[in-house]
Design an enzyme around this catalytic site. Structure first.
Site, PDB file in Angstrom:
ATOM      1  N   GLY A  96      -9.837  -6.150  -0.522  1.00 29.68           N
ATOM      2  CA  GLY A  96     -10.625  -4.920  -0.489  1.00 29.68           C
ATOM      3  C   GLY A  96     -10.525  -4.156  -1.803  1.00 29.68           C
ATOM      4  O   GLY A  96     -10.020  -4.665  -2.800  1.00 29.68           O
ATOM      5  N   HIS A 105      -8.648  -1.784  -2.805  1.00 34.66           N
ATOM      6  CA  HIS A 105      -7.309  -1.604  -3.370  1.00 34.66           C
ATOM      7  C   HIS A 105      -6.917  -2.790  -4.244  1.00 34.66           C
ATOM      8  O   HIS A 105      -6.333  -2.626  -5.311  1.00 34.66           O
ATOM      9  CB  HIS A 105      -6.272  -1.452  -2.253  1.00 34.66           C
ATOM     10  CG  HIS A 105      -6.372  -0.152  -1.522  1.00 34.66           C
ATOM     11  ND1 HIS A 105      -6.692   1.031  -2.125  1.00 34.66           N
ATOM     12  CD2 HIS A 105      -6.181   0.142  -0.209  1.00 34.66           C
ATOM     13  CE1 HIS A 105      -6.696   2.005  -1.238  1.00 34.66           C
ATOM     14  NE2 HIS A 105      -6.403   1.490  -0.062  1.00 34.66           N
ATOM     15  N   LEU A 163      -3.521  -7.960   2.757  1.00 41.44           N
ATOM     16  CA  LEU A 163      -4.143  -9.081   3.460  1.00 41.44           C
ATOM     17  C   LEU A 163      -5.532  -9.398   2.934  1.00 41.44           C
ATOM     18  O   LEU A 163      -5.905 -10.558   2.813  1.00 41.44           O
ATOM     19  CB  LEU A 163      -4.219  -8.778   4.959  1.00 41.44           C
ATOM     20  CG  LEU A 163      -2.871  -8.750   5.668  1.00 41.44           C
ATOM     21  CD1 LEU A 163      -3.045  -8.301   7.100  1.00 41.44           C
ATOM     22  CD2 LEU A 163      -2.219 -10.122   5.616  1.00 41.44           C
ATOM     23  N   HIS A 198       0.822  -1.210   0.000  1.00 43.41           N
ATOM     24  CA  HIS A 198       0.000   0.000   0.000  1.00 43.41           C
ATOM     25  C   HIS A 198       0.851   1.253   0.000  1.00 43.41           C
ATOM     26  O   HIS A 198       0.572   2.206  -0.717  1.00 43.41           O
ATOM     27  CB  HIS A 198      -0.935   0.006   1.212  1.00 43.41           C
ATOM     28  CG  HIS A 198      -1.851   1.184   1.222  1.00 43.41           C
ATOM     29  ND1 HIS A 198      -1.455   2.430   1.649  1.00 43.41           N
ATOM     30  CD2 HIS A 198      -3.131   1.308   0.800  1.00 43.41           C
ATOM     31  CE1 HIS A 198      -2.469   3.270   1.508  1.00 43.41           C
ATOM     32  NE2 HIS A 198      -3.493   2.613   0.999  1.00 43.41           N
TER      33      HIS A 198
END
Lengths: 123, 123
Positions: A76, A78, A73, A10
Site C-alpha cells: 500500500g 506506506h 503485508l 507501522h
C-alpha cells in the site's frame, strides 16, 4: 562492509504490538548476527524510534550497508511511497552508506509455506 | 471430513490490497488443495466477503472443518477480540462444523526465515 538490517513496522498505539516488533528484531539478532552484525527495529509512525532515528542508530553502530525490511503485508501507500520517501530523505545525510529497501513480507514466496504451517499447527 | 481454509485479512479501501489477499488464497489453492479442498478469502471490514459470508461459502462448499487464518501481523484487538467474536457468533449457525482460528502470521516460527530470505534477496 558492515551490514545492517532495519525492521520497519507501522507502529501502533498499543504498546504490546510495538513490543512484538522489537522482539522480532531480537530474534533476528539471534538468528543472523553473523551475516548482519547490526540489527534494529523502527516505526513509520506512532512509536519510537522513527525511521530516520533508527537509520541513524545503524550508522552510529558502524553500518555501511543497510537493508530496510518493511514489516507490512500489502504494498500500500506506506510501502510504495511513505517508507521510500523517508529513507531517501534520510539517505542524503549518509552519502557513504548504501541503503536498500526489501519487498514487504506479503510479497515473499515463503508466505504460502508460513500460512500452510500455521494451518497445520492449528489442526 | 471436508477441510477448508479461510484466509481473513483486515480489508482495505485500496482495492489492490484486497486483490493481493484474494491472489494469496488462489496460491494456497494451488499449493495445498489436496489437504484443504476448500479455500476462500474474507475480510474483517471494508471489503467483501465479510467473515460470516466467507464462512458460509466454506460451509456451502461442503466444509465440515474450517481453519480461519488471520492474515494479521500483530495480536491486536482485531485478532484477539474481533475475529473470534464474529467467528463464534457465526459458528452457532453451523453446529456440525468445527471451526478453529490459527495464530496471526506474525506469531509463526517461520517469520524469521521469511525476513532473512527477504533480506538476502535484496542484497
Amino acid at each position: 562492509m558492515m551490514k545492517a538490517l532495519l525492521l520497519i513496522a507501522h507502529g501502533s498505539r498499543r504498546e504490546q504490538s510495538n513490543l512484538e516488533v522489537v522482539m522480532l528484531a531480537e530474534k533476528l539478532k539471534q538468528k543472523c548476527s553473523d551475516h548482519y552484525p547490526i540489527i534494529h527495529a523502527g516505526f513509520l509512525e506512532l512509536a519510537l524510534p522513527l525511521i530516520p532515528e533508527a537509520l541513524k542508530k545503524c550508522v552510529d553502530d558502524g553500518a555501511t550497508s543497510i537493508i530496510v525490511l518493511p514489516y507490512f503485508l500489502n504494498s500500500g501507500r506506506h510501502v510504495i511511497e511513505d517508507i521510500p520517501t523517508i529513507v531517501n530523505n534520510t539517505e542524503r545525510d549518509y552519502p557513504d552508506v548504501e541503503i536498500k529497501i526489501a519487498a514487504p513480507i506479503g510479497a515473499s514466496h515463503l508466505m504460502i509455506d508460513l500460512l500452510i504451517s500455521s494451518a497445520n499447527a492449528t489442526e
